[in-house]
Design an enzyme around this catalytic site. Structure first.
Site, PDB file in Angstrom:
ATOM      1  N   LYS A  79    -110.137 -26.782  19.383  1.00  0.00           N
ATOM      2  CA  LYS A  79    -109.899 -25.372  19.049  1.00  0.00           C
ATOM      3  C   LYS A  79    -110.229 -25.126  17.577  1.00  0.00           C
ATOM      4  CE  LYS A  79    -106.269 -21.817  19.536  1.00  0.00           C
ATOM      5  NZ  LYS A  79    -104.878 -21.564  19.974  1.00  0.00           N
ATOM      6  N   SER A 154    -104.047 -18.086  23.506  1.00  0.00           N
ATOM      7  CA  SER A 154    -105.131 -17.910  22.571  1.00  0.00           C
ATOM      8  C   SER A 154    -106.174 -19.031  22.619  1.00  0.00           C
ATOM      9  CB  SER A 154    -104.550 -17.849  21.148  1.00  0.00           C
ATOM     10  OG  SER A 154    -103.937 -19.100  20.795  1.00  0.00           O
ATOM     11  N   SER A 178    -100.077 -20.519  24.609  1.00  0.00           N
ATOM     12  CA  SER A 178    -101.521 -20.473  24.403  1.00  0.00           C
ATOM     13  C   SER A 178    -102.310 -21.629  24.994  1.00  0.00           C
ATOM     14  CB  SER A 178    -101.832 -20.380  22.903  1.00  0.00           C
ATOM     15  OG  SER A 178    -101.428 -19.139  22.396  1.00  0.00           O
TER      16      SER A 178
END
Length: 485
Positions: A79, A154, A178
């Site tokens: 990420k 997210s 997330s």
């Protein structure tokens, strides 16, 4: 052989047996990225040169007689809020566009030490604020199961990378769901470990008392493998806890005899999609068939978790994001006339709409006159929710709920309805508020879209979660389903 279709533990075994070279595996995934990423927008940066160079180095070690431990050359997507030395770390925000990290996060050091190959940086909601990955400043990631739908957020890019076979495993971060929510939307296994199990040094902060690194995989064995190779105490992060990291592979057995599972009635009330409800109920029967004792329970204060979460996380975001001022690094407005003008214009133009919304909310609840009414009260509610879970875990080994109230929604469907968007985290947020571990595993489909089952455990009982998740997985075939791109 199409190596990109194999799971991480299968690739690890093949590399260890010298049936395939690390470079071959790496190139297979790089070719897959080239083939499909423009359809799904999983990655913000493809580390082609870095990955191939790492793979060649690992192959040389193998040729010299060295056996590779840990991940043994398996590719991993990261990420884009986790620092990787000499790679971008934008948090999918204009305010950090072009920023290159000068150091590795501890989880990246651990990955490299354990012979992981970093294949790219994944898209995300800006500063991890969102539930759909629509808040990225650069691109909107798409769900491989339906390109008109969101992958969740997210950590949507990290989920899409694994679901579209661009990487066998990936790292995301969790503040309020997330990892688990996109895992549910994309038909993956997603783990949120106990707060303090994994170092956050080098991870850009959103909500410091909530943030935790999490992982995505296509099955429980891969998830356990990745967790094993990054967990542990870190002197650079004082929130990590000196609790031994178990050998999670020993938890991967099907027998659940003696296990007690609680089913909280509050998670099955109004607002839950009927298809999701039925899929989860069918899944619960499998746990009983495998020897577990299942009983209804109550977590009455979980209804207040979402409100407490958005107050606490926004307050912490307001504080953490104050450092992005246009002075030291990141976006700097060229038209500013003085210092105050520089702060205002750089932040106004650099942050996206959702980030600004949460910064303003956080500043408001921390301000004089509102601190006691909102922030302090939210902290008290948080303590009560923790107590709720501790009472439940005196009776149960684990708690099972749906991961999300609905399957993936359409891109653009909830962007103008902020409260509706926030509600997609209603079943995941209580876990972050309490700091306990939780795993989402695929448990079926509704109208062709994946559905996730959430298993919550007591502090540092990730081994229990892996046992329960593996037992369920081995009795079903949902984890073997692959999106057709």
């Amino acid at each position: 052989m199409e190596l990109y279709k194999l799971k991480a533990h299968e690739l690890k075994d093949m590399i260890s047996k010298k049936e395939v070279k690390v470079e071959e595996v790496t190139n297979s995934f790089l070719n897959r990225i080239e083939e499909v990423d423009e359809k799904v927008n999983a990655l913000l940066y493809v580390a082609k040169e870095e990955a191939v160079n790492t793979a060649k180095e690992l192959d040389k070690k193998i040729e010299s007689g060295e056996s590779l431990s840990g991940l043994s050359g398996v590719p991993v997507a990261i990420k884009d809020n986790i620092s990787v030395k000499n790679m971008q770390n934008t948090c999918a925000s204009k305010i950090l566009e072009g920023y290159v990290s000068p150091y590795d996060a501890t989880v990246i050091e651990n990955l490299k030490k354990n012979n992981g190959v970093i294949i790219g940086k994944a898209n995300m909601d800006e500063f991890a604020m969102g539930s759909s990955t629509e808040n990225s400043a650069f691109k909107v990631s798409k769900n491989p199961w339906s390109l008109e739908r969101v992958p969740g957020g997210s950590s949507g890019g990290s989920a899409v990378a694994v679901a579209s076979l661009e990487a066998p495993i990936s790292l995301g971060t969790e503040t309020g769901g997330s990892v688990r929510q996109p895992a549910s939307f994309c038909g993956l296994v997603g783990l949120k470990p106990t707060y303090g199990r994994i170092s956050r040094y080098g991870v850009v902060a959103f909500g410091s008392t909530l943030d935790q690194v999490g992982m995505f995989a296509r099955d429980v064995e891969d998830c356990a493998l990745l967790t094993q190779n990054i967990a542990g105490l870190d002197k650079m992060d004082f929130t990590t806890v000196d609790t031994p990291v178990q050998d999670y592979s020993k938890s991967l057995n099907k027998d659940l005899k003696g296990r007690k599972i609680g089913i909280p009635k509050e998670f099955f009330e109004e607002g839950l999609d009927e298809g999701v409800r039925e899929a989860v109920k069918e899944a619960i029967k499998v746990f009983e068939e495998n020897g577990a004792e299942v009983k209804e329970c109550s977590l009455p204060l979980s209804d207040y978790a979402l409100a407490a979460y958005y107050i606490i996380s926004s307050a912490e975001a307001s504080s953490n994001l104050a450092r992005f001022d246009g002075v030291r690094y990141g976006y700097r407005d060229a038209e500013a006339e003085n210092a105050l003008d520089l702060y205002v214009k750089s932040r106004s133009k650099g942050f996206g709409e959702e980030a600004k919304r949460r910064i303003m909310l956080g500043t408001y609840v921390l301000s004089k006159g509102y601190y006691d009414a909102y922030y302090k009260k939210a902290l008290k509610v948080r303590s009560l929710i923790k107590n709720d879970f501790q009472r439940a875990f005196k009776e149960f080994d684990a708690i099972i709920t749906p991961t999300t109230p609905t399957p993936a929604f359409r891109i653009g469907e909830k962007t103008k309805d902020v409260l509706s968007m926030y509600m997609s985290d209603i079943y995941t947020v209580p876990v972050n508020i309490a700091g306990i571990p939780s795993i989402s595993v695929p448990c079926g489909f509704v109208s062709g879209l994946p559905v996730g089952l959430q298993i919550m455990g007591n502090y540092f009982k990730e081994d229990t979660l892996f046992n329960l998740a593996y037992s369920y997985e081995q009795s079903t075939k949902w984890h073997d389903k692959i999106a057709n791109l």
